[in-house]
Design a protein around this motif. Structure first.
Motif, PDB file in Angstrom:
ATOM      1  N   GLY A  14       0.778  -1.236   0.000  1.00  0.00           N
ATOM      2  CA  GLY A  14       0.000   0.000   0.000  1.00  0.00           C
ATOM      3  C   GLY A  14       0.806   1.280   0.000  1.00  0.00           C
ATOM      4  N   LEU A  15       2.100   1.195  -0.300  1.00  0.00           N
ATOM      5  CA  LEU A  15       2.938   2.393  -0.283  1.00  0.00           C
ATOM      6  C   LEU A  15       3.171   2.973  -1.680  1.00  0.00           C
ATOM      7  N   LEU A  16       2.828   2.228  -2.716  1.00  0.00           N
ATOM      8  CA  LEU A  16       3.062   2.695  -4.082  1.00  0.00           C
ATOM      9  C   LEU A  16       1.791   2.492  -4.904  1.00  0.00           C
ATOM     10  N   LYS A  17       1.409   3.508  -5.671  1.00  0.00           N
ATOM     11  CA  LYS A  17       0.184   3.450  -6.465  1.00  0.00           C
ATOM     12  C   LYS A  17       0.456   2.743  -7.792  1.00  0.00           C
ATOM     13  N   TYR A  18      -0.438   1.837  -8.134  1.00  0.00           N
ATOM     14  CA  TYR A  18      -0.348   1.121  -9.406  1.00  0.00           C
ATOM     15  C   TYR A  18      -1.113   1.909 -10.470  1.00  0.00           C
TER      16      TYR A  18
ATOM     17  N   GLN B 137       4.463   3.141 -13.285  1.00  0.00           N
ATOM     18  CA  GLN B 137       4.907   4.484 -13.641  1.00  0.00           C
ATOM     19  C   GLN B 137       3.711   5.378 -13.972  1.00  0.00           C
ATOM     20  N   HIS B 138       3.795   6.614 -13.531  1.00  0.00           N
ATOM     21  CA  HIS B 138       2.747   7.614 -13.783  1.00  0.00           C
ATOM     22  C   HIS B 138       3.393   8.803 -14.488  1.00  0.00           C
ATOM     23  N   GLN B 139       2.641   9.392 -15.410  1.00  0.00           N
ATOM     24  CA  GLN B 139       3.180  10.505 -16.187  1.00  0.00           C
ATOM     25  C   GLN B 139       2.596  11.827 -15.704  1.00  0.00           C
ATOM     26  N   ARG B 140       3.476  12.781 -15.487  1.00  0.00           N
ATOM     27  CA  ARG B 140       3.055  14.152 -15.189  1.00  0.00           C
ATOM     28  C   ARG B 140       3.343  14.984 -16.427  1.00  0.00           C
ATOM     29  N   LYS B 141       2.347  15.584 -16.935  1.00  0.00           N
ATOM     30  CA  LYS B 141       2.444  16.270 -18.223  1.00  0.00           C
ATOM     31  C   LYS B 141       3.644  17.220 -18.243  1.00  0.00           C
ATOM     32  N   GLY B 142       4.500  16.992 -19.235  1.00  0.00           N
ATOM     33  CA  GLY B 142       5.647  17.868 -19.416  1.00  0.00           C
ATOM     34  C   GLY B 142       6.813  17.578 -18.509  1.00  0.00           C
ATOM     35  N   ASN B 143       6.656  16.632 -17.607  1.00  0.00           N
ATOM     36  CA  ASN B 143       7.757  16.364 -16.661  1.00  0.00           C
ATOM     37  C   ASN B 143       8.192  14.908 -16.628  1.00  0.00           C
ATOM     38  N   GLY B 144       7.780  14.095 -17.583  1.00  0.00           N
ATOM     39  CA  GLY B 144       8.238  12.721 -17.641  1.00  0.00           C
ATOM     40  C   GLY B 144       7.487  11.783 -16.711  1.00  0.00           C
ATOM     41  N   TRP B 145       8.157  10.673 -16.377  1.00  0.00           N
ATOM     42  CA  TRP B 145       7.521   9.595 -15.626  1.00  0.00           C
ATOM     43  C   TRP B 145       7.996   9.566 -14.174  1.00  0.00           C
ATOM     44  N   PHE B 146       7.039   9.183 -13.284  1.00  0.00           N
ATOM     45  CA  PHE B 146       7.286   9.185 -11.843  1.00  0.00           C
ATOM     46  C   PHE B 146       6.728   7.899 -11.224  1.00  0.00           C
ATOM     47  N   HIS B 147       7.254   7.591 -10.037  1.00  0.00           N
ATOM     48  CA  HIS B 147       6.625   6.597  -9.162  1.00  0.00           C
ATOM     49  C   HIS B 147       5.892   7.369  -8.073  1.00  0.00           C
ATOM     50  N   VAL B 148       4.670   6.949  -7.785  1.00  0.00           N
ATOM     51  CA  VAL B 148       3.824   7.696  -6.838  1.00  0.00           C
ATOM     52  C   VAL B 148       3.730   6.962  -5.509  1.00  0.00           C
ATOM     53  N   LEU B 149       4.329   7.578  -4.478  1.00  0.00           N
ATOM     54  CA  LEU B 149       4.267   7.024  -3.125  1.00  0.00           C
ATOM     55  C   LEU B 149       3.030   7.535  -2.433  1.00  0.00           C
ATOM     56  N   ALA B 150       2.261   6.600  -1.835  1.00  0.00           N
ATOM     57  CA  ALA B 150       1.075   6.981  -1.069  1.00  0.00           C
ATOM     58  C   ALA B 150       1.477   7.044   0.403  1.00  0.00           C
ATOM     59  N   THR B 151       1.497   8.239   0.962  1.00  0.00           N
ATOM     60  CA  THR B 151       1.914   8.406   2.355  1.00  0.00           C
ATOM     61  C   THR B 151       0.727   8.425   3.289  1.00  0.00           C
ATOM     62  N   SER B 152       1.010   8.351   4.559  1.00  0.00           N
ATOM     63  CA  SER B 152      -0.043   8.456   5.585  1.00  0.00           C
ATOM     64  C   SER B 152      -0.110   9.848   6.171  1.00  0.00           C
TER      65      SER B 152
END
Length: 462
Positions: free
Chosen positions: A430-434, A442-457
């Motif tokens: 549950g710490l990383l978003k699929y 991997q998730h894309q932020r427009k104009g800024n390439g690809w990221f891994h998204v950590l879900a924090t508490s």
């Protein structure tokens, strides 16, 4: 003169006994003979074993027995009753010659705790089974090659290394691997080809104020799953230092002092009697040890992978201590209960999961705690960055998401682990978003390439 030399050569080749001898530089088991690190051979009968030991005897004096078995039982072994750490130390010591008989891998235990809490006393108890502690106790301040040579001389025996804090960090991981793998490195011979490989099996008992993991972390080293499974760490602390019960002594320090002094006087008899007990019927001894290991494993939760490997090491220590009951004088069941207490504490501290998975989760949690609200992460709407830029913060409902640059994720969160494995472990916990749309992590932020998204508490205020 030439003629006399020829006659001497003829004599040496034709006279004397025709018995074949084995010359070895490796201690431990050789069929039905056990060789001590001193070169002393122990057999089931008085028959000449036809083996000549030509290995390291630099510590031979330390392996001379002294005192009667009853002296050792009354002044050392009996204090293991009700004291789980002493049970573990004795169990590891008696388990050493069982490794080869049961076809188990080399391994050991690391006893970790504060200074003067009795860790070294536990080590001396283990050593007293085979010899004089002051002459056979080694420190961690050595080299990988030196420890490998020592392990060969202690084959099928106990290797005790005291105060891990004295070791160079790079030596710790290498030593555990080289010693536990049980084989020296390939080396060329002067006359061509390679030198003969030396193989061994040892039970290691280590002590120190820190764990190998914490020392290597501090020096940016890596204590991986294989090393952790070979040398699991157990806290030394019980109620009175390493002791759960003081057996009438006023405090743990006095009990430690008595045991340490007694170990210098009474030592070496228990191990020899245990070997002779095994030699009375090796097949029956192996069967009994296997049954006791199975009985121990039946008392613990179902485990797999590295946790099961660790559990089996506790099991062989418990089985050995039960098998050695006629030698220790401890009642049946006492040793099993003491070792089981140590295992339960290890399991509570480490869990049944994989060591690698726990490390990945810890690394992610440490990264979040250190940088989530700091300057390395820009707000979602920001367009500028800084030289330490790690990604963006985004509010998702009441919680904070961290969009981490892939390279930062690989270098600072996954670290020595494969990036895809780190993603899978964090997503499962549950710490990383699929990313269901792209069927990946991997998730894309427009104009800024690809990221891994950590879900924090982390909850954000309105």
């Amino acid at each position: 003169g030439r003629v006399k030399r020829e006659r001497l050569s003829d004599y040496l080749q034709t006279q004397g006994s025709g018995d074949i001898y084995t010359i070895t530089d490796r201690a431990g088991w050789h069929k039905d003979t056990y060789i001590m690190p001193s070169g002393e051979t122990i057999t089931a009968t008085d028959k000449n074993p036809a083996i000549i030991y030509n290995g390291d005897t630099s510590q031979a004096k330390a392996y001379q027995p002294n005192g009667e078995l009853t002296d050792w039982q009354q002044n050392i072994a009996r204090y293991a009753a009700g004291n789980s750490r002493l049970c573990l130390a004795l169990g590891a010591s008696f388990a050493a010659p069982l490794l080869s008989l049961l076809n188990e891998e080399s391994g050991g235990f690391h006893l970790m705790g504060d200074s003067s809490d009795g860790k070294t006393t536990a080590a001396k108890v283990a050593l007293s089974v085979w010899g004089k502690p002051s002459g056979s106790l080694l420190s961690w301040s050595g080299t990988k090659i030196g420890f490998s040579n020592t392990a060969a001389a202690r084959n099928d025996g106990l290797l005790v290394l005291d105060e891990i804090g004295q070791a160079s960090p790079h030596v710790i991981g290498d030593t555990v691997y080289s010693v536990m793998n049980g084989i020296n490195k390939v080396q060329g011979a002067k006359q061509g080809g390679n030198r003969a490989l030396t193989r061994w099996k040892v039970m290691m008992f280590s002590t120190g104020e820190k764990t190998p993991d914490s020392i290597l972390k501090h020096h940016k080293g890596d204590w991986n799953a294989g090393q952790a499974a070979r040398l699991p760490s157990i806290r030394a602390a019980a109620q009175y230092g390493i002791y759960d019960t003081l057996h009438g002594f006023e405090d743990g320090a006095l009990l430690s002092e008595h045991i340490a002094q007694s170990a210098e006087k009474y030592h070496g008899t228990a191990g020899r009697l245990f070997i002779r007990q095994l030699l009375d019927d090796l097949e029956q001894a192996k069967q009994q040890a296997t049954e006791r290991m199975a009985a121990f494993m039946a008392t613990i939760p179902e485990l797999s992978g590295q946790a099961r490997r660790v559990a089996k090491r506790f099991a062989i220590a418990a089985a050995a201590l039960e098998l050695a009951a006629p030698v220790t004088g401890l009642p049946i069941g006492v040793g099993m209960a003491g070792v089981k207490q140590c295992f339960d504490e290890w399991l509570e501290a480490n869990g049944a999961g994989k060591h690698e998975d726990r490390r990945i989760i810890e690394q992610a949690e440490d990264f979040i705690a250190q940088y989530a609200l700091g300057t390395r992460f820009m707000e979602w709407s920001d367009k500028s960055t800084n030289k330490d830029h790690a990604g963006y913060r985004k509010q998702e409902g009441e919680k904070l998401e961290l969009w981490v640059i892939r390279r930062v994720f690989a270098d600072e969160i996954a670290q020595s682990f494969d990036e895809s494995k780190a993603c899978r472990v964090l997503a499962d916990n549950g710490l990383l978003k699929y990313n269901h749309k792209n069927k990946g992590y991997q998730h894309q932020r427009k104009g800024n390439g690809w990221f891994h998204v950590l879900a924090t508490s982390i909850e954000l205020d309105d």
